[in-house]
Design a protein around this motif. Sequence first.
Motif, short mmCIF file in Angstrom:
data_model
loop_
_atom_site.label_atom_id
_atom_site.label_comp_id
_atom_site.label_asym_id
_atom_site.label_seq_id
_atom_site.Cartn_x
_atom_site.Cartn_y
_atom_site.Cartn_z
N ALA A 11 10.04 9.35 9.99
CA ALA A 11 9.50 9.45 8.86
C ALA A 11 9.21 9.13 8.01
CB ALA A 11 10.31 10.45 7.63
N ALA A 12 9.30 7.26 8.74
CA ALA A 12 8.73 5.51 8.33
C ALA A 12 7.83 5.46 9.12
CB ALA A 12 9.96 4.61 8.34
N VAL A 15 4.74 7.06 7.74
CA VAL A 15 4.18 7.01 6.49
C VAL A 15 3.04 5.85 6.42
CG1 VAL A 15 5.34 6.27 3.91
CG2 VAL A 15 6.16 8.28 4.74
N ILE A 16 4.29 4.85 7.74
CA ILE A 16 3.12 3.64 7.77
C ILE A 16 1.86 3.96 8.72
CG2 ILE A 16 2.81 1.77 9.48
CD1 ILE A 16 6.13 1.70 9.11
N LEU A 19 0.01 5.89 5.66
CA LEU A 19 -0.44 4.88 4.26
C LEU A 19 -1.19 3.30 4.93
CD1 LEU A 19 2.54 5.03 1.84
CD2 LEU A 19 0.58 5.98 2.17
N LEU A 22 -5.02 4.62 4.55
CA LEU A 22 -5.32 4.27 2.69
C LEU A 22 -5.34 3.58 2.01
CD1 LEU A 22 -3.59 8.09 1.69
CD2 LEU A 22 -5.73 7.64 2.25
N ILE A 23 -4.27 2.06 2.34
CA ILE A 23 -4.07 1.37 1.29
C ILE A 23 -5.33 0.55 1.84
CG2 ILE A 23 -2.93 -1.27 1.06
CD1 ILE A 23 -0.51 0.87 1.55
N PHE A 26 -9.07 2.48 0.04
CA PHE A 26 -8.45 1.83 -2.09
C PHE A 26 -8.46 0.56 -2.34
CE2 PHE A 26 -7.29 5.37 -3.71
CZ PHE A 26 -7.13 6.58 -3.33
N TYR A 27 -8.58 -0.26 -1.38
CA TYR A 27 -8.29 -1.56 -1.60
C TYR A 27 -9.88 -2.25 -1.37
CZ TYR A 27 -8.06 -6.52 -1.43
OH TYR A 27 -7.69 -8.17 -1.16
N THR A 29 -12.31 -0.73 -1.81
CA THR A 29 -12.95 0.69 -2.85
C THR A 29 -14.11 1.35 -2.34
OG1 THR A 29 -15.08 -0.96 -3.64
CG2 THR A 29 -12.72 -0.43 -4.90
N ALA B 11 7.83 0.93 4.65
CA ALA B 11 7.29 1.96 4.94
C ALA B 11 7.33 1.94 3.11
CB ALA B 11 8.00 3.52 5.68
N MET B 14 4.62 -0.12 1.47
CA MET B 14 3.38 0.40 1.63
C MET B 14 3.01 1.85 0.56
SD MET B 14 3.19 0.42 5.82
CE MET B 14 0.87 0.67 5.51
N ALA B 17 2.30 -0.41 -2.57
CA ALA B 17 1.23 -1.09 -1.90
C ALA B 17 0.37 0.05 -2.77
CB ALA B 17 1.12 -2.22 -1.15
N PHE B 18 0.29 0.97 -2.29
CA PHE B 18 -0.65 2.53 -2.04
C PHE B 18 -0.57 2.74 -3.33
CE2 PHE B 18 -1.59 6.63 -2.92
CZ PHE B 18 -3.13 6.40 -2.11
N VAL B 21 -3.47 -0.04 -5.38
CA VAL B 21 -4.30 0.24 -5.34
C VAL B 21 -5.49 1.70 -5.97
CG1 VAL B 21 -4.74 -1.14 -3.22
CG2 VAL B 21 -4.14 1.32 -2.59
N TYR B 22 -4.10 2.81 -6.49
CA TYR B 22 -4.65 4.01 -6.58
C TYR B 22 -4.06 3.49 -8.28
CZ TYR B 22 -4.89 8.99 -7.60
OH TYR B 22 -5.12 9.56 -7.66
N ARG B 25 -7.53 1.38 -9.07
CA ARG B 25 -8.99 2.38 -8.75
C ARG B 25 -9.05 2.93 -10.35
NH1 ARG B 25 -11.44 5.97 -4.32
NH2 ARG B 25 -11.62 3.65 -3.60
N PRO B 35 -12.33 -3.05 -9.21
CA PRO B 35 -11.07 -4.02 -9.24
C PRO B 35 -10.95 -5.01 -8.86
CG PRO B 35 -11.17 -1.64 -7.98
CD PRO B 35 -12.57 -1.80 -8.29
N PRO B 36 -12.35 -5.82 -7.89
CA PRO B 36 -11.85 -6.98 -6.86
C PRO B 36 -12.45 -7.79 -8.93
CG PRO B 36 -13.11 -5.70 -5.83
CD PRO B 36 -13.30 -4.53 -6.54
N ARG B 42 -5.11 -9.59 -6.85
CA ARG B 42 -5.05 -8.17 -6.07
C ARG B 42 -5.11 -8.74 -4.60
NH1 ARG B 42 -10.44 -4.98 -4.12
NH2 ARG B 42 -8.62 -3.28 -5.15
N ASP B 43 -5.33 -9.67 -3.91
CA ASP B 43 -5.46 -9.73 -2.34
C ASP B 43 -3.80 -10.63 -1.80
OD1 ASP B 43 -5.95 -12.24 -4.18
OD2 ASP B 43 -6.71 -13.10 -3.05
#
Lengths: 120, 133
Positions: A11-12, A15-16, A19, A22-23, A26-27, A29, B11, B14, B17-18, B21-22, B25, B35-36, B42-43
């Motif tokens: 599962a880990a 998830v890694i 995500l 996704l990170i 989102f980071y 934009t 995990a 992360m 962290a998600f 960032v969510y 946003r 966001p920046p 944020r970095d």
Amino acid sequence: MNFAEVVLLSAAGGVIAALAPLIYLFYYTRPVTFTVWTGAVAAFIGGFIFTLLALQWGLFYARFTYILALALLLVSIAYTYWGMFRRRWFAYLFAAAAWIYIILLAVVARALGLGDPFII
Amino acid sequence: MNWVALLVGVAAGMAVAFGRVYAERLVARYFGLVPPLLFKHRDVVVPFLVLATAANVYAIWITVAYGGIAAWRLSALIGLALTAAAQLVQLHIALRPTNRDLQLALISCTPYVYLFALYVAALATGRYSLWLF
């Protein structure tokens, strides 16, 4: 390593794998669409199965089909990331090749009455 | 070295962290900015949340697995409480982004300093246990 540890680690891994892109998206934009969320689900499943198989290394490291399954899963996750970054859903069709290969192995092993799916 | 605790911690980090960032946003969209412009650090904060949550999960595993809790050692209980408090502060950093993120992140590093001080003291005094008092 008992069953609970294997499931937790898998599962880990899933998830890694899901995500990380996704990170990133989102980071920086970038646009996040339905295709991206679908890719996250596909990447989770790919990462889960990859970690699950990788944990059986000691049993199967000499089998060609096992190494091929691991490599195909990595390629599958890479295709999924491509679909997520470029928002192209057909990338997931390429990604499904590894799953189809593993399912075929399982079906063949079941038909031949073997104990594990990695036949060669 | 416990790979289960390490990977599960990464995990979980992360996931935190998600969430960060969510939330960034969402806040940026509310103010009609990117966001920046709104969050200068944020970095630093996003990788910090991954590493810190992984460190928290691993620290809790150390505290529980090496008998600190079972023996009711005060130093282990303090370590566990500090780690839980740090996790709460880091969740606050993740889900409520403000301009005090870096100060809160610095404050939430107390359990790591505490555990490292215990480690150094145990080495210096030649004790076999991390839980000195």
